[in-house]
Each structure stands twice: as structure tokens, then as C-alpha cells.
Scaffold this active site. Structure first.
Site, short mmCIF file in Angstrom:
data_model
loop_
_atom_site.label_atom_id
_atom_site.label_comp_id
_atom_site.label_asym_id
_atom_site.label_seq_id
_atom_site.Cartn_x
_atom_site.Cartn_y
_atom_site.Cartn_z
N HIS A 57 0.83 -1.21 0.00
CA HIS A 57 0.00 0.00 0.00
C HIS A 57 0.87 1.26 0.00
O HIS A 57 0.53 2.26 -0.63
CB HIS A 57 -0.95 -0.01 1.20
CG HIS A 57 -1.89 -1.18 1.19
ND1 HIS A 57 -2.65 -1.55 2.26
CD2 HIS A 57 -2.17 -2.09 0.21
CE1 HIS A 57 -3.37 -2.62 1.95
NE2 HIS A 57 -3.09 -2.98 0.72
N HIS B 241 -9.64 -2.09 -4.62
CA HIS B 241 -8.49 -2.34 -3.74
C HIS B 241 -7.48 -3.28 -4.42
O HIS B 241 -6.26 -3.09 -4.30
CB HIS B 241 -8.91 -2.91 -2.39
CG HIS B 241 -7.72 -3.08 -1.50
ND1 HIS B 241 -7.17 -2.03 -0.80
CD2 HIS B 241 -6.88 -4.13 -1.30
CE1 HIS B 241 -6.07 -2.43 -0.18
NE2 HIS B 241 -5.88 -3.71 -0.47
N ASP C 2 -3.53 -2.64 -5.08
CA ASP C 2 -2.45 -3.60 -4.83
C ASP C 2 -1.60 -3.81 -6.08
O ASP C 2 -0.37 -3.91 -6.02
CB ASP C 2 -3.03 -4.97 -4.42
CG ASP C 2 -3.49 -5.01 -2.97
OD1 ASP C 2 -3.07 -4.15 -2.17
OD2 ASP C 2 -4.27 -5.92 -2.64
N HIS D 219 -0.80 -10.88 -5.34
CA HIS D 219 0.55 -10.30 -5.27
C HIS D 219 1.59 -11.16 -5.99
O HIS D 219 2.46 -10.64 -6.69
CB HIS D 219 0.97 -10.13 -3.81
CG HIS D 219 0.11 -9.17 -3.06
ND1 HIS D 219 -0.05 -7.86 -3.45
CD2 HIS D 219 -0.65 -9.32 -1.95
CE1 HIS D 219 -0.87 -7.25 -2.61
NE2 HIS D 219 -1.25 -8.11 -1.69
ZN LIG Z 1 -3.95 -4.56 -0.31
#
Ligand SMILES: [Zn+2]
Length: 299
Positions: free
Chosen positions: A91, A257, A261, A284
Site C-alpha cells: 500500500h 483495492h 495492490d 501479489h
Molecule cells: Zn492490499
């Protein structure tokens, strides 16, 4: 791995690099560990990139925010050099990228970044208040020139992928589609953002979107002894009756969101991106793998 390998072109001198106009500190506690932490963001020299410094460790080396320093940890982006590690930095990286800060020394006094309200808005607001200045050295650009598709390389059962397309109007588009194959309290949804719009647009439309999980997941984490300080004000918690003790800021806040990311993970390379990045069910790990694969594929 690429199922269709895109053509990727690197342009060395695309624009001037930038750094913060002054130091700015953000304090909070880590969502996983509950440990109080201060993140101190300081202006840094040309070509130094974003580097983390663990001030709480003796002789700690700089930890550059580069994909080769990424270490695998569930549900977050962690970086390490030797035994020095920083956790939950995605973040922070997303907000630095959104503010167009290329060079920054981030001096920290605990391993985990402040979780704040689960979004990156407090960081981005602080950077924009501090101001961003141009430097002398040039920033490189990596451009998708012909389309491609990237699949998760671990052969996992999920069909996560990222489609890569050349930009139609010299703009960088991120899209994220959240999709659950089984019934879930979190509805399926999509978000799109043109990153070439101003940092203020990102501040309004993407930065406030918060990290999220189901009530069942939240209870499981608590049983594991982590996230003890987290309340429904630090993350969106989805139960059978809807959001627990909170309200959505956007109808598709979860997909927004995931896009936040993505921008943070794509910041693990010292380059700007040009093209369309359309992600489906990725996380991720795949984002970071794609960044490394794109840097390798550059002509
Ligand atoms: Zn996140």
C-alpha cells in the site's frame, strides 16, 4: 509464464525522475503484528529508487523495492535483503507510485508497515501535501507493443491471468476482475482505472479502497494469534448479513483495492508502464512474477 508472449519495448529516457519535496512521517500499527510503527519518507537522490531502512536493526542494509528482493509471504508484499525484512509494503508502494515519487528513502522502526484504515489514502494524502519535485536523471518506460497473456507459473488450480494489450491512446489502463467460483459473501466485481489521470484522481477513486476479507477468514486469523488489534475499521469484513460494522466507500471497493495492490506490486521495477493490464483473479505473487517476466522480455 506467458501463454502468449507480448512484445515489450523499453525506452530509457521517458521523463524526469521525481522525489518528495520534504520529509513526511506516517504513524500507525501493523495489521498482522499489532506493533506500533513510524514510517518516515525522505527525499532521495536521483537513481536511488525506493529503499527501506530498518532503523531498529543494527547495521541494517538498504532494502531496495525491487522484484528481486521480494520474499513470499501470504496475502502481502514483503521485501528482504539478508536478515532485514519489511512486510505489508504494497500500500505504501502504491501511494508512492500514485504520487509519482520515484526516489525515496523510507526509514522504519518496525518490520510491518502501518495498516491505517486498510487503504493507501493516508499515505498518498501525506505525499501530496509534502509535494513532489522533479530531479535531473531520466526515468525509463516499459511499453507493451504487442499483446500477450500471463498465467500463474505455479500450476495452481486457479485460472488467474493478466491480459496485456498495447495502449490505444498513450494511456496506462489497469483493470481487475474479482471472481469467486463458489458462492461467497464478497460479490464478483470489476474495476478499471486510467493511471495517466492525475494523482488527485487516484486519491479520490482508488486510494480510499480498503483491504477486505470474509468474517470466517478474520476469525481464522484471530485463532492463529495474528491481527489481534484489527477491528472492522481497519479492514472490510464481509459476513453473511453484509459488511460488519462499516459501510462500503464504493460499490466495487474490493476490485478497486485489488487494483491499488496491483499498482503497488508493479512499482517493484524502477520504470513507468505503458499499456493495458487486465487482471483476472490474480494476487501479489502473479503481479510480481509478471513484473519480472516483463523486465526480462524487454527489447
Ligand atoms: Zn492490499
Amino acid at each position: 509464464m506467458f501463454s502468449v508472449k507480448p512484445r515489450v519495448v523499453r525506452v530509457e529516457a521517458f521523463r524526469r525522475q521525481r522525489t518528495l519535496a520534504r520529509q513526511v512521517d506516517v504513524a500507525g500499527f501493523g495489521l498482522w503484528t499489532g506493533v506500533d510503527v513510524v514510517y518516515s519518507f525522505r527525499p532521495a537522490e536521483d537513481n536511488s529508487g525506493v529503499r527501506f531502512f530498518r532503523a531498529d536493526l543494527p547495521n541494517s542494509p538498504p532494502i531496495p523495492a525491487l522484484v528481486e528482493n521480494r520474499v513470499q509471504k501470504p496475502r502481502q508484499t514483503s521485501l528482504a535483503v539478508g536478515s532485514a525484512q519489511v512486510d505489508m509494503v504494497e500500500h505504501v508502494l502504491s501511494a508512492l507510485r500514485a504520487a509519482r515519487v520515484d526516489n525515496c528513502d523510507v526509514v522504519v522502526n518496525a518490520p510491518e508497515a502501518p495498516g491505517m484504515d486498510g487503504s493507501c489514502e493516508p499515505f498518498l494524502r501525506a505525499f501530496l501535501e509534502a509535494g513532489v519535485v522533479e530531479q535531473t536523471a531520466e526515468r525509463a518506460l516499459v511499453k507493451i507493443d504487442e499483446p500477450g497473456t500471463y498465467y500463474a507459473s505455479d500450476g495452481s488450480s486457479n485460472d488467474a491471468k493478466i491480459e496485456l494489450l498495447p495502449s490505444v491512446s498513450e494511456e496506462t489502463l489497469y483493470e481487475y476482475t474479482l471472481h469467486y467460483d463458489v458462492p461467497c459473501e464478497i460479490p464478483n466485481q470489476t474495476a478499471t482505472f486510467n493511471f495517466c489521470r492525475s494523482p488527485e484522481c487516484f486519491l479520490k477513486e482508488i486510494a480510499p479502497s480498503r483491504t477486505f476479507l470474509t468474517l470466517k477468514e478474520a476469525e481464522g486469523l484471530r485463532r492463529m494469534g495474528v491481527c489481534q488489534r484489527v477491528t472492522a475499521q481497519n479492514a472490510l469484513v464481509f459476513g453473511h448479513e453484509g459488511i460488519v460494522d462499516n459501510e462500503l466507500r464504493f460499490e466495487n471497493e474490493c476490485a478497486r483495492h485489488k487494483l491499488l495492490d496491483m499498482v503497488g506490486d508493479f512499482a517493484l521495477a524502477p520504470v513507468d508502464w505503458l499499456g493495458e493490464f487486465r487482471a483476472y483473479k490474480t494476487g501479489h505473487q502473479q503481479n510480481a512474477e509478471l513484473v519480472a517476466a516483463l523486465l526480462d522480455a524487454c527489447e
